[in-house]
Design a protein around this motif. Structure first.
Motif, PDB file in Angstrom:
ATOM      1  N   GLU A   1      -8.583  39.027 -27.685  1.00  0.00           N
ATOM      2  CA  GLU A   1      -7.727  39.218 -28.849  1.00  0.00           C
ATOM      3  C   GLU A   1      -6.237  39.240 -28.499  1.00  0.00           C
TER       4      GLU A   1
ATOM      5  N   SER B   1      -8.667  34.258 -38.445  1.00  0.00           N
ATOM      6  CA  SER B   1      -8.857  33.541 -39.704  1.00  0.00           C
ATOM      7  C   SER B   1      -8.245  32.145 -39.602  1.00  0.00           C
TER       8      SER B   1
ATOM      9  N   THR C   1     -10.287  29.964 -37.254  1.00  0.00           N
ATOM     10  CA  THR C   1     -11.493  29.435 -37.893  1.00  0.00           C
ATOM     11  C   THR C   1     -11.192  28.128 -38.616  1.00  0.00           C
TER      12      THR C   1
ATOM     13  N   ASP D   1     -16.830  34.623 -43.425  1.00  0.00           N
ATOM     14  CA  ASP D   1     -16.137  35.867 -43.109  1.00  0.00           C
ATOM     15  C   ASP D   1     -17.203  36.961 -43.101  1.00  0.00           C
TER      16      ASP D   1
ATOM     17  N   GLU E   1     -16.934  40.156 -42.297  1.00  0.00           N
ATOM     18  CA  GLU E   1     -16.479  41.535 -42.463  1.00  0.00           C
ATOM     19  C   GLU E   1     -17.315  42.227 -43.538  1.00  0.00           C
TER      20      GLU E   1
ATOM     21  N   SER F   1     -22.679  42.571 -37.950  1.00  0.00           N
ATOM     22  CA  SER F   1     -22.553  41.342 -37.178  1.00  0.00           C
ATOM     23  C   SER F   1     -21.806  41.636 -35.890  1.00  0.00           C
TER      24      SER F   1
ATOM     25  N   SER G   1     -19.627  39.576 -34.700  1.00  0.00           N
ATOM     26  CA  SER G   1     -18.323  38.918 -34.781  1.00  0.00           C
ATOM     27  C   SER G   1     -17.766  39.080 -36.185  1.00  0.00           C
ATOM     28  N   ASP G   2     -16.496  38.704 -36.354  1.00  0.00           N
ATOM     29  CA  ASP G   2     -15.855  38.783 -37.666  1.00  0.00           C
ATOM     30  C   ASP G   2     -15.959  37.474 -38.438  1.00  0.00           C
ATOM     31  N   TYR G   3     -16.048  36.367 -37.692  1.00  0.00           N
ATOM     32  CA  TYR G   3     -16.102  35.046 -38.318  1.00  0.00           C
ATOM     33  C   TYR G   3     -17.176  34.203 -37.625  1.00  0.00           C
TER      34      TYR G   3
ATOM     35  N   ALA H   1     -14.193  37.547 -31.757  1.00  0.00           N
ATOM     36  CA  ALA H   1     -14.213  37.714 -33.207  1.00  0.00           C
ATOM     37  C   ALA H   1     -14.696  36.464 -33.934  1.00  0.00           C
TER      38      ALA H   1
ATOM     39  N   TRP I   1     -26.434  35.175 -43.313  1.00  0.00           N
ATOM     40  CA  TRP I   1     -25.127  35.588 -43.821  1.00  0.00           C
ATOM     41  C   TRP I   1     -25.037  35.445 -45.338  1.00  0.00           C
TER      42      TRP I   1
END
Length: 344
Positions: free
Chosen positions: A220, A227, A230, A249, A251, A255, A257-259, A308, A328
């Protein structure tokens, strides 16, 4: 000094060294009555492109700490790290054959590696110089016919048996059952990045070394806006003829990961080339390698882990079989800024 008549060789990236590795080592030591087992961390594995994380020297140290206090017949060798370059097993076996002249060598691998063993560099020469020990987990179905042995290897078979196969080189392939120890290096890395408890999978000394050295702290610091990444990755995949591209997404749902991005390729080779291109693109633009890579050699389902963001590449027919997007359904699908419609 004890004469080494039976030498075991257990190689890998050991990123990190975990209890599953130790289970294989100690089982082989006992069942094969070995005089010594060398744990050999690779400098650069042939089937694993560069990833973010520990240096070869740090992976050596994790292996050393992982066997600390165990059977003194187990040692960590720097034979591949000292040699540098891509770590081909055939070169290591050649080198150890000279170093331990007269010793019978037993190369220990898992079933996943055995299934693609005929793709290893000079695999025939490996089997001229070493016996092959294939560790199996509970539930693994042993090959019942010679046709189930990897192409190329089957041509060397002199006598086929359910647990032991005699080769024309006078070496053997033997299947060695293990007590199951659920440990995945990639899952351990992800768990540590997410702050999960992985103490049951690692020796205390290994876990402490990882934490103190911040080996899996994530990327990170180099990628601030996932975002945006991605969208950039989806556009790059489309440019290279990936299709049925979708992004999510994650969030608010459970999960790692975030994406997530999912894309299809027209063949296993196309899926692999999409993954390879994206890795090179992100390395050039952001200066980072993935934290983990899975499935690149087979090309059916490839996973690139960027912390992420996780990117999935499928051979299209395999994607239809797994239907990963259903995982998802509660997530928000991201509208992609692509030149053409992403989903057919």
């Amino acid at each position: 000094m004890q004469e080494i008549k039976r030498l075991g060789v257990f190689g890998g990236s050991f990123n990190p060294f975990h209890r599953g590795h130790l289970n294989s080592i100690l089982t082989a030591l006992e069942k094969l009555q070995l005089d010594k087992i060398l744990v050999v961390p690779a400098f650069q594995s042939p089937d694993k492109p560069l990833i973010e994380g520990p240096t070869p020297e740090q992976r050596f140290e994790m292996a050393r700490l992982g066997i600390q206090g165990q059977d003194p017949r187990v040692e960590v060798s720097d034979v591949e790290i000292s040699r540098g370059g891509v770590s081909y097993t055939v070169d290591t076996i050649d080198q150890l054959k000279k170093q331990f002249a007269g010793a019978e060598i037993f190369l220990i691998i898992g079933t996943d590696n055995f299934e693609t063993f005929d793709r290893w560099k000079n695999f025939e020469r490996i089997l001229q110089n070493a016996n092959l020990i294939v560790t199996t987990r509970p539930g693994y179905v042993l090959p019942s016919t010679q046709d189930e042995i990897p192409d190329g290897v089957d041509k060397m078979i002199e006598e086929f048996g359910p647990r032991e196969i005699l080769l024309s080189s006078a070496k053997v392939i033997r299947f060695l059952p293990l007590k199951d120890v659920e440990a995945s290096a990639s899952e351990i890395r992800r768990g540590m990045r997410l702050g999960r408890n992985v103490s049951g999978l690692l020796a205390f000394e290994v876990e402490k070394y990882i934490v103190d050295s911040k080996l899996y702290a994530g990327i990170e610091k180099k990628i601030s806006d996932f975002s945006k990444l991605t969208q950039i990755c989806a556009a790059r995949i489309e440019e290279k003829k990936g299709f049925a591209i979708r992004a999510f997404d994650l969030e608010g749902i459970e999960s790692i990961s975030d994406y997530a991005i999912v894309s299809s390729g027209t063949s296993t080779r196309h899926a692999a080339s999409l993954a390879e291109d994206l890795m090179m693109f992100i390395k050039k633009e952001y200066g980072v390698h993935p934290l983990g890579i899975e499935g690149l050699q087979e090309g059916r389902w490839i996973v690139l882990d960027y912390g992420a963001l996780i990117v999935h590449f499928f051979y299209d027919y395999v994607r239809a079989e797994y239907r990963i997007e259903e995982l998802w359904r509660a997530a928000k699908e991201i509208p992609l800024q692509l030149a053409k419609t992403a989903v057919n």
